[in-house]
Design an enzyme around this catalytic site. Structure first.
Site, PDB file in Angstrom:
ATOM      1  CB  SER A 140       2.886  15.599 -21.384  1.00 37.39           C
ATOM      2  OG  SER A 140       2.940  16.058 -20.046  1.00 37.39           O
ATOM      3  CE1 TYR A 153       7.335  19.038 -22.342  1.00 37.63           C
ATOM      4  CE2 TYR A 153       5.345  18.986 -20.986  1.00 37.63           C
ATOM      5  CZ  TYR A 153       6.431  18.338 -21.552  1.00 37.63           C
ATOM      6  OH  TYR A 153       6.609  16.978 -21.347  1.00 37.63           O
TER       7      TYR A 153
HETATM    8  P1  NAD Z   1      15.016  13.455 -22.594  1.00 35.62           P
HETATM    9  O1  NAD Z   1      15.522  14.844 -22.485  1.00 35.62           O
HETATM   10  O2  NAD Z   1      15.627  12.403 -21.720  1.00 35.62           O
HETATM   11  O3  NAD Z   1      15.090  12.955 -24.105  1.00 35.62           O
HETATM   12  C1  NAD Z   1      14.653  13.761 -25.156  1.00 35.62           C
HETATM   13  C2  NAD Z   1      15.156  13.216 -26.478  1.00 35.62           C
HETATM   14  O4  NAD Z   1      14.734  14.114 -27.509  1.00 35.62           O
HETATM   15  C3  NAD Z   1      16.675  13.121 -26.574  1.00 35.62           C
HETATM   16  O5  NAD Z   1      17.033  11.898 -27.184  1.00 35.62           O
HETATM   17  C4  NAD Z   1      17.063  14.285 -27.483  1.00 35.62           C
HETATM   18  O6  NAD Z   1      18.214  14.024 -28.279  1.00 35.62           O
HETATM   19  C5  NAD Z   1      15.830  14.399 -28.359  1.00 35.62           C
HETATM   20  N1  NAD Z   1      15.712  15.747 -28.923  1.00 35.62           N
HETATM   21  C6  NAD Z   1      15.561  16.913 -28.241  1.00 35.62           C
HETATM   22  N2  NAD Z   1      15.564  17.948 -29.102  1.00 35.62           N
HETATM   23  C7  NAD Z   1      15.702  17.426 -30.346  1.00 35.62           C
HETATM   24  C8  NAD Z   1      15.783  17.981 -31.646  1.00 35.62           C
HETATM   25  N3  NAD Z   1      15.729  19.297 -31.861  1.00 35.62           N
HETATM   26  N4  NAD Z   1      15.956  17.152 -32.682  1.00 35.62           N
HETATM   27  C9  NAD Z   1      16.038  15.817 -32.495  1.00 35.62           C
HETATM   28  N5  NAD Z   1      15.962  15.222 -31.295  1.00 35.62           N
HETATM   29  C10 NAD Z   1      15.796  16.033 -30.226  1.00 35.62           C
HETATM   30  O7  NAD Z   1      13.443  13.560 -22.327  1.00 35.62           O
HETATM   31  P2  NAD Z   1      12.332  12.473 -21.894  1.00 35.62           P
HETATM   32  O8  NAD Z   1      11.926  12.765 -20.510  1.00 35.62           O
HETATM   33  O9  NAD Z   1      12.748  11.108 -22.260  1.00 35.62           O
HETATM   34  O10 NAD Z   1      11.112  12.960 -22.814  1.00 35.62           O
HETATM   35  C11 NAD Z   1      10.654  12.253 -23.929  1.00 35.62           C
HETATM   36  C12 NAD Z   1       9.234  12.709 -24.242  1.00 35.62           C
HETATM   37  O11 NAD Z   1       8.382  12.404 -23.135  1.00 35.62           O
HETATM   38  C13 NAD Z   1       9.103  14.216 -24.487  1.00 35.62           C
HETATM   39  O12 NAD Z   1       8.192  14.453 -25.532  1.00 35.62           O
HETATM   40  C14 NAD Z   1       8.529  14.721 -23.162  1.00 35.62           C
HETATM   41  O13 NAD Z   1       7.812  15.904 -23.313  1.00 35.62           O
HETATM   42  C15 NAD Z   1       7.651  13.553 -22.788  1.00 35.62           C
HETATM   43  N6  NAD Z   1       7.307  13.499 -21.362  1.00 35.62           N
HETATM   44  C16 NAD Z   1       8.270  13.361 -20.402  1.00 35.62           C
HETATM   45  C17 NAD Z   1       7.908  13.328 -19.056  1.00 35.62           C
HETATM   46  C18 NAD Z   1       8.905  13.174 -17.950  1.00 35.62           C
HETATM   47  O14 NAD Z   1       8.507  13.292 -16.761  1.00 35.62           O
HETATM   48  N7  NAD Z   1      10.167  12.892 -18.221  1.00 35.62           N
HETATM   49  C19 NAD Z   1       6.540  13.395 -18.702  1.00 35.62           C
HETATM   50  C20 NAD Z   1       5.589  13.528 -19.713  1.00 35.62           C
HETATM   51  C21 NAD Z   1       5.979  13.565 -21.036  1.00 35.62           C
END
Ligand code: NAD
Length: 264
Positions: A140, A153
């Protein structure tokens, strides 16, 4: 990506599903994973199959449990080797340091950092033995800079970047230009429109009396100069660009996709 098998953690929705869809479009065999009921799994499988995946498999497993992850990887490897690992699963909880519940710290470190270590320690050796492998860690902007109210985080994401660099060094000399080598990189997104950020979006929407667009514009104006969110597919395209053999010398990098956030 024909003949390549890609495993993406947390890929039943959000960024993980976007990445899975891009690799499916390129003809890869896709291993989906995450938490969710039958409907969540079936919807993700339908999207990835219709994008063109050679094969789609799904595994439900909690990454907080290291032993369960060992079993998960063993099960996945029974079906053949993994060429590309995308560590993507992540969770968020916002509160200041003094208000952050201790159990949230543990959970976020377990999912957002320790699970990346588990999958890498289990999958990098077989990649090295075959001379080709890609590890793409979804970090991130919060692996590069901080924001208030995100202590576990930000700590986890900074940790992912350190872990990425160490593994990149340890595997830098594996394989060859012809085989593609082993590379380990981190992608550092700014705001991406997914469920993970909905509580933060909702807080802004309420501030603007229910105006969704005004809420998002306010959120972006603070940190992301482009004023545009990324889509999960944008992150997938960047991940794909790291997987060709010509990317054999891109390793240990932390690549922002953040509309200028970390250029400031
Ligand atoms: P999301 O909540 O849409 O998806 C997260 C996924 O992780 C889901 O499929 C969930 O089932 C899985 N997950 C969560 N806890 C789990 C566990 N204990 N065991 C197994 N699976 C688990 O989130 P997203 O926005 O798609 O985020 C994906 C990645 O991108 C993350 O690492 C997040 O930190 C990173 N990220 C997101 C953003 C944003 O703005 N959305 C920005 C920077 C980084």
């Amino acid at each position: 990506m024909n003949g390549k098998r890609v495993f993406i953690t947390g890929s039943f929705q959000g960024i993980g599903l976007g990445i899975a869809t891009v690799f499916a479009r390129e003809g890869a065999s896709v291993v989906l994973h995450g938490l969710g009921d039958e409907t969540v799994v079936a919807n993700a499988e339908t999207q990835v199959k219709s994008a063109g995946a050679a094969k789609v498999e799904s595994f439900v497993s909690d990454l907080k449990d290291s032993l369960a992850t060992e079993k998960l990887i063993a099960q996945i490897l029974e079906g053949g080797p993994i060429d590309i690992l995308v560590n993507n699963a992540g969770i968020q909880h916002t509160a200041t340091v003094d208000q952050m519940p201790r159990e949230k710290w543990n959970e976020i470190i377990a999912v957002n950092l320790s699970s990346y270590f588990d999958t890498m320690r289990l999958l990098l050796p077989p990649m090295a033995a075959r001379g080709y492998g890609r590890v793409i860690n979804i970090a991130s902007v919060h692996g590069l800079v901080a924001s208030v109210a995100k202590s576990p985080y930000v700590a986890a994401k900074h940790g992912v970047i350190g872990l990425t660099k160490v593994a990149a060094l340890e595997y830098a000399s594996s394989g060859s230009r012809e085989s593609g080598g082993i590379t380990v990189n981190a992608i550092c997104p700014g705001w991406v429109e997914t469920a993970l950020i909905q509580p933060q979006v909702q807080a802004r929407v309420e501030k603007f009396g229910g105006d969704h667009l005004a809420g998002i514009a306010d959120l972006l104006s603070e940190k992301q100069p482009s004023g545009r969110m990324s889509s999960p597919l944008d992150i997938g395209e960047l991940a794909l660009s790291l997987c060709g053999n010509s990317a054999h010398n891109i390793t240990g990098a932390s690549i922002p996709i953040d509309g200028g956030w970390t250029a400031q």
